[in-house]
Structure formats: structure tokens, C-alpha cells
Design an enzyme around this catalytic site. Structure first.
Site, PDB file in Angstrom:
ATOM      1  N   TYR A  50      -5.977   9.238   7.268  1.00 33.96           N
ATOM      2  CA  TYR A  50      -7.111   9.662   8.086  1.00 33.96           C
ATOM      3  C   TYR A  50      -7.867   8.454   8.640  1.00 33.96           C
ATOM      4  O   TYR A  50      -8.130   7.486   7.924  1.00 33.96           O
ATOM      5  CB  TYR A  50      -8.050  10.543   7.261  1.00 33.96           C
ATOM      6  CG  TYR A  50      -9.222  11.076   8.032  1.00 33.96           C
ATOM      7  CD1 TYR A  50      -9.025  11.817   9.201  1.00 33.96           C
ATOM      8  CD2 TYR A  50     -10.524  10.846   7.611  1.00 33.96           C
ATOM      9  CE1 TYR A  50     -10.100  12.306   9.921  1.00 33.96           C
ATOM     10  CE2 TYR A  50     -11.609  11.332   8.320  1.00 33.96           C
ATOM     11  CZ  TYR A  50     -11.389  12.057   9.483  1.00 33.96           C
ATOM     12  OH  TYR A  50     -12.459  12.539  10.204  1.00 33.96           O
TER      13      TYR A  50
ATOM     14  N   HIS B 214      -6.203   8.989  -1.297  1.00 35.39           N
ATOM     15  CA  HIS B 214      -6.324  10.174  -2.140  1.00 35.39           C
ATOM     16  C   HIS B 214      -4.995  10.610  -2.733  1.00 35.39           C
ATOM     17  O   HIS B 214      -3.942  10.482  -2.108  1.00 35.39           O
ATOM     18  CB  HIS B 214      -6.973  11.307  -1.348  1.00 35.39           C
ATOM     19  CG  HIS B 214      -8.426  11.081  -1.102  1.00 35.39           C
ATOM     20  ND1 HIS B 214      -8.895  10.510   0.060  1.00 35.39           N
ATOM     21  CD2 HIS B 214      -9.513  11.317  -1.886  1.00 35.39           C
ATOM     22  CE1 HIS B 214     -10.219  10.407  -0.014  1.00 35.39           C
ATOM     23  NE2 HIS B 214     -10.617  10.889  -1.177  1.00 35.39           N
TER      24      HIS B 214
ATOM     25  N   THR C 115      -0.336   1.734   2.833  1.00 33.80           N
ATOM     26  CA  THR C 115      -1.106   0.492   2.905  1.00 33.80           C
ATOM     27  C   THR C 115      -0.465  -0.533   3.836  1.00 33.80           C
ATOM     28  O   THR C 115      -1.167  -1.219   4.589  1.00 33.80           O
ATOM     29  CB  THR C 115      -1.283  -0.111   1.501  1.00 33.80           C
ATOM     30  OG1 THR C 115      -1.788   0.897   0.606  1.00 33.80           O
ATOM     31  CG2 THR C 115      -2.257  -1.269   1.528  1.00 33.80           C
TER      32      THR C 115
END
Length: 378
Positions: free
Chosen positions: A39, A196, A253
Site C-alpha cells: 500500500y 502487515h 522490501t
């Protein structure tokens, strides 16, 4: 192009090596690299560049699906951007190859709207896949089977419109439910992942093979694909995930510092300067608490880079005082207390480069590592 009955032995061998992911996403190259739908980071341009390099790129679709939501507007804009980047603007009916959309289901007020508001956008823009994550367990338990907004109802609606459905899980139990609800691809996310995730879980070393074994044993009537996510940042990690039984590998990442990502400069700097991820990233509910992000059920937490806010929390500073520091820092332009989501593999990330280059490098690194392993085993 392959024509039945007119293929060479080499072409036949290549066809035989195709996986289920390759058949669903014909533009992919093995090993299949997937960029996560992060997001505010995973935009249409990033997804398109991953796709062009032979991977699967996901666009973040957000979590608010109520009519008029800014998340819906942003999703439509980013899918149009992906189409433009792929050179398909003048071919609006052509599906977007290797492009998917990620939807966060934890916002229980808005999930019943998914088929009314999100589905028309998906049909209009034609990505190939939808990635679902973080359905609220209380909402699922209190709803009738297949009720509007449940995972099963959303998956059935997506299938009816021709989309491949990915479902992110962190336990074998949740993988079983996702497969029973009809998911085509299980994203087995280990606790090394950034952002998350399930608050209680394991790393991919045990999670991926146990999920694979469960699916082979309990869902023999159809082929459910497993892809691995969490703790992978280079070709060595890709090979490890494949060896565990994954058919594709998700990275998050690593793509936050892709040139095309929407990551702010200060967060890019944090990612590139952080090493020893087991020590300098932390998995906790605290990150959402300090951000005042209340949509997440407590079965989910997140992993982020350790910072001044978390250090104060760990030292016992009262939350009210800590949050005051957080807000004051943000208002003064001091980003030292801002949350930067990151996985434990952050120390392996040393540079910013185009997303397509990242995909190609991962694939070549993986192939070279496989050759070395074969030499060891000879």
C-alpha cells in the site's frame, strides 16, 4: 509462438517445464518473481516494469471499498498507468499481462462493497489476478457461509469474472481455509516479511513445505499453487524458496527501493542504511498503534525498522508521551519516528535500481546459484 504439432524437441522440452503459474501468466519467465502489492508503494508503473521483465507485478488496491473512496479512484488511475506503461492504451480490451491487484480485507465496513465497487474497476482495466489478504476472522465467523464480503463470496465473484485469485496466509490453518474458499494461489508469508502479516506464524523454511504437503494431501482434486513471501531479497533466497516447494517467489522490501516505487526518499534512505534485520527490524502491534491505524484485527501485526518511537516504547515510555513525540516530530519534518515497513532481509539491499533490472538480476542470480548447487551435489 508454440503451435501444437509443429514444435521442435527443444520447444517440447520447454513446454513440459512450464508450471501452472506460467500457464496462467504466459509472459512470465522462470523462476517467477512477484512484486508484492504494498500500500502506497506498489503503483502501476512498478507493476508494469516487473511484468515487462517476465514477473508478476501487483498494484496496491487499498482497503476502503466504499462508494466514492479515494482508494477506488487511485486503483483505477494506477491500472490506467500500468496499461500506458505496457503500451496498451490503444487496446483497452486487451488484458494487462502479468498485472494483478492487491486488496486488504480487514476493513469490515467496506468489504461488503468489493463486488459492487472494485469488481467493475477490475473488469474495466483487466488485470489478470487479484491478491486478497487480511480478512477479519470475527467477520468471517459471524457471517453466513458465502455472505457478501466474506472471502468465499469475493473469490467466487472474482472467478466468475475470470481472475486468478491469490490469497496471503501465515499459517497452515489459514492456507487450508483459503484453499477451501477457492483460492488458486496460496501466498505463504513467513514472519521475516516486512509490513502487515499474521501476528503468530513461522518462517518460510517450515511454512512453505507444510502448506505444500497439506494442499497435496487435502486438495488432490485441483492444483493449488504455493508462492513464498518473507525474507527474500536476492537470488539465493529465491532458490531457497523454490527448494522448499514454492512455484514463485514474492519480494516486497526489495521493491520498495525500486526506481519506480512510490516510496518517499526518507524511507528509501532508511531501507538502504539498515542492516542486521533480525536486530534492527521489529514485528509488533506497536507500529499500527503509533500510527493510529485501527482497521487491523489483532491477529495481524507488522514488521518495521526499529526507530526512536519503538525504542521509547521498549524502554517503558508511556504511550501518550511517546505519541506526542511522534506527532511533534512529524509536524516538524523529523522522520526519525516515522514507521518504515521492512523485512529482515533489509541488510541485503544495497542499492536503488529499476524494477525490471531487479527482476532480471534475481532470476540470473537464482540460475547461477542452482548451477553451483548442482555442482555440489554431483
Amino acid at each position: 509462438m508454440h503451435f501444437p504439432g509443429h514444435s521442435s524437441k527443444k520447444e517440447e522440452s520447454a513446454q513440459a517445464a512450464l508450471t501452472k503459474l506460467n500457464s496462467w501468466f504466459p509472459t512470465t519467465k522462470n523462476p517467477v518473481i512477484i512484486s508484492a502489492p504494498m500500500y502506497l508503494i506498489a503503483n502501476g508503473t512498478l507493476a508494469a516494469e516487473v511484468s515487462k521483465a517476465g514477473g508478476i507485478g501487483f498494484v496496491a488496491g487499498g482497503s476502503d471499498f466504499r462508494p466514492g473512496s479515494s482508494h477506488l479512484t487511485a486503483l483505477s488511475t494506477e491500472l490506467a498507468s500500468a496499461r500506458s506503461r505496457l503500451g496498451l492504451t490503444d487496446r483497452p480490451l486487451t488484458p494487462l499481462p502479468g498485472i494483478g491487484v492487491g486488496l486488504i480485507l480487514t476493513h469490515t465496513i467496506s468489504v461488503p462493497y468489493v463486488t459492487d465497487t472494485v469488481l467493475p474497476i477490475l473488469i474495466e482495466h483487466s488485470p489478470q489476478a487479484v491478491w486478497l489478504f487480511a480478512n477479519d476472522p470475527d467477520f468471517e465467523a459471524s457471517s453466513e457461509p458465502g455472505a457478501k464480503g466474506t472471502a468465499k463470496q469475493i473469490i467466487e465473484a472474482l472467478h466468475a469474472s475470470g481472475f486468478v485469485v491469490f490469497f496471503q496466509v501465515g499459517t497452515v490453518k489459514d492456507a487450508r481455509k483459503a484453499a477451501a474458499d477457492g483460492a488458486d494461489v496460496i501466498v505463504a508469508q513467513g514472519i521475516d516479511a516486512g509490513g502487515h502479516q499474521l501476528a503468530t506464524g513461522s518462517g518460510i523454511v517450515s511454512l512453505v513445505p507444510e502448506v505444500r504437503d497439506m494442499l497435496d494431501r487435502e486438495f488432490k482434486e485441483r492444483e493449488v499453487v504455493v508462492v513464498a513471501a518473507g525474507g527474500v531479497a536476492d537470488g539465493r533466497g529465491v532458490v531457497g524458496a523454490l527448494g522448499l516447494g514454492a512455484e514463485g517467489v514474492v519480494l516486497g522490501t526489495r521493491f520498495t527501493v525500486a526506481v519506480e516505487a512510490s516510496t518517499p526518499e526518507f524511507r528509501r534512505k532508511v531501507i538502504l542504511e539498515t542492516n542486521d534485520g533480525g536486530l534492527n527490524t521489529v514485528k509488533s502491534h506497536f507500529h499500527d498503534q503509533i500510527n493510529c491505524n485501527t482497521i487491523w484485527h489483532n491477529v495481524y501485526d507488522g514488521r518495521a525498522v526499529r526507530n526512536a518511537s519503538y525504542d521509547d516504547h521498549a524502554a517503558g515510555v508511556p504511550f501518550e508521551e511517546n505519541h506526542k513525540k511522534f506527532k511533534e516530530a512529524a509536524s516538524s519534518g523529523d522522520n526519525s519516528r516515522a514507521v518504515t515497513w521492512s523485512g529482515t532481509a533489509v541488510g541485503l539491499i544495497k542499492d536503488q535500481r529499476p524494477a525490471g533490472d531487479i527482476v532480471r538480476e534475481l532470476r540470473e542470480e537464482a540460475k547461477e546459484r542452482i548451477k553451483k548447487i548442482q555442482a555440489f551435489a554431483a
